[in-house]
Write an enzyme that holds these catalytic residues in place. Structure first.
Site, PDB file in Angstrom:
ATOM      1  N   HIS A 238      -6.833   0.314   0.521  1.00 20.88           N
ATOM      2  CA  HIS A 238      -5.963   1.449   0.800  1.00 20.88           C
ATOM      3  C   HIS A 238      -6.138   1.939   2.226  1.00 20.88           C
ATOM      4  CE1 HIS A 238      -2.880   4.223  -0.098  1.00 20.88           C
ATOM      5  NE2 HIS A 238      -3.548   5.116   0.575  1.00 20.88           N
ATOM      6  N   TYR A 242      -3.578   2.697   6.196  1.00 21.51           N
ATOM      7  CA  TYR A 242      -3.586   3.716   7.253  1.00 21.51           C
ATOM      8  C   TYR A 242      -3.935   3.093   8.595  1.00 21.51           C
ATOM      9  CZ  TYR A 242      -2.808   6.913   3.549  1.00 21.51           C
ATOM     10  OH  TYR A 242      -2.237   7.548   2.483  1.00 21.51           O
ATOM     11  N   HIS A 389       8.172   0.155  -2.475  1.00 18.64           N
ATOM     12  CA  HIS A 389       7.442   1.212  -1.768  1.00 18.64           C
ATOM     13  C   HIS A 389       6.823   0.693  -0.477  1.00 18.64           C
ATOM     14  CE1 HIS A 389       4.665   4.442  -0.854  1.00 18.64           C
ATOM     15  NE2 HIS A 389       3.677   3.565  -0.888  1.00 18.64           N
ATOM     16  N   PHE A 390       6.079  -0.424  -0.563  1.00 19.33           N
ATOM     17  CA  PHE A 390       5.389  -0.811   0.675  1.00 19.33           C
ATOM     18  C   PHE A 390       6.307  -1.524   1.668  1.00 19.33           C
ATOM     19  CE2 PHE A 390       3.593  -4.247  -2.203  1.00 19.33           C
ATOM     20  CZ  PHE A 390       4.176  -5.334  -1.580  1.00 19.33           C
ATOM     21  N   HIS A 391       7.520  -1.871   1.235  1.00 24.33           N
ATOM     22  CA  HIS A 391       8.465  -2.331   2.260  1.00 24.33           C
ATOM     23  C   HIS A 391       9.060  -1.143   3.021  1.00 24.33           C
ATOM     24  CE1 HIS A 391       8.053  -6.348   0.561  1.00 24.33           C
ATOM     25  NE2 HIS A 391       8.553  -6.766   1.697  1.00 24.33           N
ATOM     26  N   ARG A 452       6.342  -7.536 -10.384  1.00 22.93           N
ATOM     27  CA  ARG A 452       6.170  -8.063  -9.031  1.00 22.93           C
ATOM     28  C   ARG A 452       5.406  -9.382  -9.122  1.00 22.93           C
ATOM     29  NH1 ARG A 452       1.280  -4.546  -6.264  1.00 22.93           N
ATOM     30  NH2 ARG A 452       1.715  -5.959  -4.546  1.00 22.93           N
ATOM     31  N   ARG A 453       5.195 -10.050  -7.992  1.00 22.58           N
ATOM     32  CA  ARG A 453       4.398 -11.283  -7.913  1.00 22.58           C
ATOM     33  C   ARG A 453       4.817 -12.304  -8.962  1.00 22.58           C
ATOM     34  NH1 ARG A 453      -0.920  -7.677  -8.029  1.00 22.58           N
ATOM     35  NH2 ARG A 453      -1.340  -7.487  -5.817  1.00 22.58           N
TER      36      ARG A 453
END
Lengths: 586, 67
Positions: A238, A242, A389-391, A452-453
Site C-alpha cells: 500500500h 503513495y 479503482h487503480f486505473h 479480476r485477474r
C-alpha cells in the site's frame, strides 16, 4: 511572505544549470517511457482478451502478460519517472548539483540491471528459449513462485532506489552545511519525506524476498508461510501506491499553481500533507487483506482506521491545490464564484493533463473509500471494481500527471522544444476520455461480481446480472477505452521521440517552480524535524503490525505448514480450472 | 526559499496577495465534491444492503444482540 529574490539562473533551463544531472534524468525518463510503451501495449492485449473482442494469445499466457503489465507500469514506469523528478526537485530547489554524479549513475544503472532481470524472467513465461518464469503477477507473494532471477532483479531495483534516496539525502546534507539556518525548500522536503517512508515500507518486501521467497525459489527452504509473505507484501504494497503518487502530488503542488498563473496557497499545509503520508502510508497495508482468513478482525479494524485517516492529507491536497489554481485564475483576470475556471490555461497540455489527472483522482477518492471500508470492501473485493479503482489512481492520477509533466520536463532536460503542443493537448484529452470509458465500466462490472485477474470471465451455465446495462455493453466500453488509451499512448511516445529529434531551442521557459502565498516561515520549524516524524512513523508501524505478524507466525509457522509453490501458467491445466469454477458457481 | 521559485506569470493581469485572496470558488467546488460523495454513499447503501445478503454489520449486530 513572498520571496522576490531573482536568481541569476532564473532564465535558464535545467540543462543549462545542471547538464550532468540532466543526462541522468533524461535516461531515467526514457527508461520510464520504454516501460510505459511495452506495459501499455500489453494492457490492450489483456483488455481485448478478457472481453473476448480479440484473442490471439493462449489464455494460460494471459497471466504472463498480466504480470508484465503490472510490473512494468506499476513498478518500472512509475519509479523511473519518480527518480528523475526527485533528482530534478532536489537539485533545482537546493540550487546545487548532486554530490557525486558517478554515484547517481551507479544507482540508475543498478535499477536498469534489475529491470532487465525482472523483464527477461517474466518474458520466459512466453518464450521457450528463456529458461525462466515469473507468472506471479504484480502481487508476487506465495504460493505463486518465480525464478530466482525475478527476485534478484527486484532486489537490485529496490536497492537502486534506496541509493537514489541516499543521493538526495547526501545532496541535502551538503546544502545544509552551507545553509544551516534555512528551512528545507519545499520540493526537497517532499522528496525526502517520501524517501523516508519508502525506506520504511520496502523493509517489508526486502524481508519477504530475501528471507522467504528467494531461498524458497532457490530450493534452500522447502516451504513458506503464504499469509506471512502476503502480509509482508501488502506492508509494502500500500505504501508503494503513495510512492507513485507523491511525485504526482509534488507536481500538483509546485507546478500547477505556476502553470495556472498563481502561487501555492500554503507551503505549511503542503508540508503537513507530506508528513502525514510519512506517518500513515505504511501501517495500513492490512486493508488489502480484509478477506484473508488468519488475520483477526480487530487488526483489520485498526488498519481501516489508519486508512480513513489517510483521507485527510488527500482532502487537504484537494483544497490547497484547487485554491492555488483559483489564485492563478483570478490573477489572470478570472472572476465570479466559478467563472474563474474559464481563465485557467486550458490550452496548455501540461496544465490540462495535470488538472484532468487531479479530477480523476477525486473520483478515485470515492472508490478508494469504498475499498477502505471493511464491510463494503467485501462487496467489491477481488472484483473488476478494484482494477477500475487503480486505473484511476496509478493509471490516471499518476500516469497522466507524469505524461503531462514530461511535456515540460523533456524540453528542460534536453534543451529541445516540444514537437507539438496540439498533439500533446489532444493526447491528454484522449487519455482522459479513454479512461473514463474503461474505468467506469470496470467499476460497474465489479459491482455485479465480475472477477479480476481472469483471462476468460465467461462461464457456462452462469450469467452475470448487471442492475443497469449489459455485460456486452460493459465489455464494449472497456475495449473502446483500452483502444483510446493505446492511441493516447502512441501520441505521447510519438511526441517524445520527435521532440528528441528537434533542434536545440533558445526560447524554452526557465527552470522554475511555483512561489508561495504563505511560505515556510509561517509554519512551525518542527515540521522540518524529519527524525521526529520518522520515529513516530516507526512507532505506528510497530503498533499496527507487531501483533498481526506475531499471530500469523504463531498460527502458520515462520516457514509455513509445508506449502509448496507452483508456477501458474506452466502447470495449470485450463480444463481443471474450468472444472473447479463450475463446482463453485451455482 | 530557493531561488528558482516563479516570479511572475506573463499572462498575469493583477497581483493578489495572501491577505486579499479569498478562495471562495474552491470552497464551492469542494462543497460540490462532498455533496457528490454523500450521494454516492447513499447510493452504496442501496447497492450493499438491499440485496439482503449477509453483511459484516449484520453479523456484528447479531453478535451484540441488536438483531
Amino acid at each position: 511572505m513572498e520571496v522576490t529574490r531573482m536568481s541569476s539562473t532564473a532564465s535558464r533551463t535545467y540543462l543549462d544549470q545542471f547538464p550532468a544531472e540532466a543526462k541522468v534524468i533524461k535516461a531515467a525518463f526514457w527508461s520510464s517511457f520504454m516501460a510505459l510503451a511495452i506495459g501499455g501495449l500489453l494492457g490492450l492485449v489483456q483488455a481485448l482478451h478478457r472481453t473476448d473482442v480479440l484473442r490471439f494469445i493462449d489464455s494460460a499466457d494471459y497471466y504472463t502478460v498480466l504480470t508484465a503489465h503490472g510490473i512494468l507500469l506499476a513498478i518500472t514506469f512509475t519509479i523511473f519517472f519518480l527518480v528523475g523528478i526527485f533528482t530534478w526537485a532536489v537539485t533545482t530547489s537546493l540550487d546545487r548539483g548532486v554530490v557525486d554524479i558517478r554515484f547517481t549513475w551507479a544507482w540508475y544503472i543498478m535499477m536498469v540491471v534489475g529491470t532487465i532481470l525482472v523483464g527477461v524472467s517474466i518474458l520466459g513465461g512466453v518464450v521457450d528459449a528463456i529458461p525462466m518464469y515469473a507468472d506471479v503477477l504484480f502481487t508476487f507473494y506465495a504460493p505463486l513462485q518465480a525464478h530466482p532471477a525475478f527476485y534478484v532483479g527486484l532486489v537490485l531495483f529496490v536497492v537502486g532506489s534506496w541509493l537514489a534516496g541516499a543521493d538526495w539525502f547526501r545532496t541535502w546534507w551538503a546544502w545544509r552545511k552551507e545553509n544551516p539556518d534555512e528551512r528545507i525548500p519545499l520540493p526537497t522536503f517532499m522528496a525526502l519525506t517520501t524517501t523516508l517512508f519508502w525506506y520504511l515500507c520496502t523493509l517489508g518486501v526486502a524481508l519477504s524476498i530475501l528471507v522467504f521467497l528467494l531461498p524458497w525459489s532457490l530450493g534452500i527452504v522447502d516451504s513458506v508461510n503464504p499469509l506471512l509473505t502476503r502480509t509482508l507484501f501488502w506492508y509494502f504494497g500500500h505504501a508503494v501506491v503513495y510512492f507513485w503518487l507523491m511525485p504526482a502530488y509534488m507536481m500538483w503542488y509546485i507546478m500547477l499553481p505556476k502553470l495556472s498563473g498563481g502561487k501555492l496557497f500554503s507551503d505549511p499545509l503542503a508540508r503537513v500533507v507530506f508528513v502525514l503520508f510519512l506517518l500513515l502510508s505504511t501501517p495500513v497495508g492490512i486493508h488489502h487483506q480484509y478477506l484473508d482468513p488468519g488475520i483477526a478482525e480487530g487488526y483489520k479494524f485498526i488498519a481501516m482506521t489508519n486508512t480513513m485517516f489517510l483521507l485527510l492529507p488527500s482532502l487537504l491536497t484537494a483544497f490547497t491545490v484547487v485554491a492555488s489554481m483559483e489564485h492563478g485564475a483570478r490573477q489572470r483576470g478570472g472572476t465570479g464564484y466559478l467563472g474563474w475556471l474559464k481563465a485557467l490555461p486550458w490550452r496548455d497540455p501540461v496544465f490540462t493533463g495535470m488538472a484532468l489527472a487531479g479530477l480523476m483522482f477525486a473520483a478515485a477518492g470515492f472508490s478508494g473509500m469504498i475499498n477502505a471500508g471493511m464491510n463494503i470492501n467485501y462487496l467489491v473485493h477481488n472484483s473488476w471494481w478494484v482494477v477500475g479503482h487503480f486505473h484511476l489512481t496509478v493509471g490516471t492520477a499518476v500516469a497522466l500527471t507524469f505524461m503531462a509533466a514530461a511535456y515540460w520536463f523533456i524540453p528542460q532536460v534536453t534543451g529541445k522544444e516540444l514537437w507539438s503542443r496540439q498533439l500533446a493537448l489532444g493526447q491528454v484529452l484522449v487519455w482522459f476520455v479513454g479512461m473514463t470509458f474503461m474505468s467506469n465500466a470496470m467499476h460497474r462490472a465489479g459491482l455485479f461480481g465480475m472477477p479480476r485477474r481472469t483471462a476468460e470471465p465467461q462461464y457456462q451455465g452462469f450469467n452475470f446480472d448487471p442492475a443497469v446495462g449489459t455485460v456486452g455493453e460493459i465489455n464494449a466500453q472497456v475495449a473502446l477505452g483500452a483502444v483510446l488509451l493505446t492511441v493516447a499512448l502512441a501520441m505521447f511516445l510519438l511526441n517524445m521521440v520527435l521532440t528528441s529529434f528537434n533542434d536545440d531551442s533558445d526560447s524554452l521557459p526557465a527552470n522554475t517552480y511555483a512561489g508561495t502565498l504563505s511560505g515556510p516561515e509561517d509554519s512551525p520549524a518542527v515540521l522540518d524535524n524529519l527524525k521526529l516524524w520518522t520515529a513516530i512513523a516507526v512507532v505506528l508501524v510497530i503498533v499496527g503490525y507487531t501483533l498481526p505478524l506475531a499471530s500469523i507466525v504463531e498460527s502458520g509457522g515462520l516457514f509455513g505448514p509445508d506449502i509448496g509453490g507452483f508456477q501458474l501458467a506452466i502447470e495449470t491445466d485450463p480444463a481443471l480450472v474450468l472444472e473447479s469454477v463450475r463446482e463453485v458457481m451455482p | 526559499m530557493a531561488s528558482a521559485t516563479e516570479q511572475r506569470e506573463t499572462d498575469q493581469v493583477r497581483e493578489i496577495g495572501h491577505e486579499e485572496y479569498d478562495p471562495v470558488g474552491t470552497a464551492i467546488l469542494i462543497g460540490i465534491y462532498f455533496l457528490i460523495l454523500v450521494l454516492l454513499w447513499l447510493f452504496m447503501y442501496f447497492v450493499e444492503f438491499l440485496g439482503n445478503g449477509p453483511t459484516v454489520v449484520g453479523a456484528l449486530l447479531t453478535v451484540v444482540g441488536l438483531a
